[in-house]
Write an enzyme that holds these catalytic residues in place. Sequence first.
Site, short mmCIF file in Angstrom:
data_model
loop_
_atom_site.label_atom_id
_atom_site.label_comp_id
_atom_site.label_asym_id
_atom_site.label_seq_id
_atom_site.Cartn_x
_atom_site.Cartn_y
_atom_site.Cartn_z
N HIS A 1 0.85 -1.20 0.00
CA HIS A 1 0.00 0.00 0.00
C HIS A 1 0.89 1.25 0.00
CE1 HIS A 1 -3.34 2.61 1.17
NE2 HIS A 1 -4.17 1.57 1.07
N GLU B 1 -1.54 0.67 -5.71
CA GLU B 1 -1.61 -0.64 -5.07
C GLU B 1 -1.92 -1.71 -6.10
OE1 GLU B 1 -4.67 -0.01 -1.99
OE2 GLU B 1 -4.31 2.11 -2.42
#
Length: 382
Positions: free
Chosen positions: A190, A344
């Site tokens: 992330h 991501e």
Amino acid sequence: MRYSSILLAALADSSAALSQAIPPPGADGRYTISSAGIKAQFIPYGASLTNLWVKDKNSKDVDVVLGYDDAAYYPKDPGHPVYNSIPGRYVNRIGNGMYKLGNQTFTTEKNDGSNTLHSGTNNWSYRVWNVTALSNDSITFSISDPGLSEKGLPGLVNANVTYSVANSTWSIKMQATAPETKTPLMLTQHTYFNLDAFKNPDTQKIWNHTLYMPYSKRFLEADQGALPTGKIGTAAPGSINDFASQPGMFLGHARNDPKFAGNCGADGACEGYNGYFLIDNAPKDAVVTTLASPWSGIKADLRTNQVGVVIYSCNWMDGSASLKSTQGTNSTSKVIRSSCVAIEAQDFVDGINHPEWNRTDAQITGPGKTYDWESSWTFGTL
């Protein structure tokens, strides 16, 4: 029994020796790896990247990811933005906090309105991972996650992530197994970027960065809660969600479009992007996403074995989080709305609830199956 006892003792001694062989982190709580043109730092909390230095157009080192100076603050931060961590075991949203596995219905923690986000508030980005290997240019973290430690997610999962650096490239490789029973499993790194390190005197926003995703004309349409509806849209050239038609399009290229202010939902309160773009027909090892900044001259090329990427342009950053001392200026010291972008790589969002996409086999792991995830970011200059 005696043999088993001896074996267990030997394994314990071996594990102890392994843990003793791993040096402690630096005085700042970080582990550092480096190679030509790149240096990265990590902490066990969330298996998180805290700093990433690459060269700008003037050959100066720039820290291009978000984070905190104080490594001890990561678990204390009430906002928990998942700064460069590994959430899991099932990332992004589970619609209505519910899914089916076989004939059984499971309910998960609703921590994002009526949905589950990143498996709930005990997901892997809240956990302290083990450091199991370390060298000058590589570090491996591992986690053992018992069944139901996140509500509604059954069975033990063992996972590891190896970060390595070489030739201005940061590589990430994850593997996971679920030896006891089938369970949802979908991971990502992330990562939050600002390639200007918040030092651009002309803007604090991310809209001056460019984004090119040549294989991502299609995207998952989403509702006001950023949950996919099941429909797959196609971005027309020049439209809000078009980053495929030509290279060098600014992230803010559609800011004058009246729909931009609510493009990521929240009944018009989410400007920009918080959605999933499919990667279609990309050749093996192709660059599928290029993020760049004309101001710093830094460009970042993503390669991945995943079938899409989430683009989130930091709408919910409210100016309360401080920048690191490696970033910002005398007048810029906070992370404000739309001042960064998270990219991501992952599988389809909420794919376990959409069998029509044919992604359930990729998102359910069980005995005899190994989950593999790979991505790399190569940094250079424009």
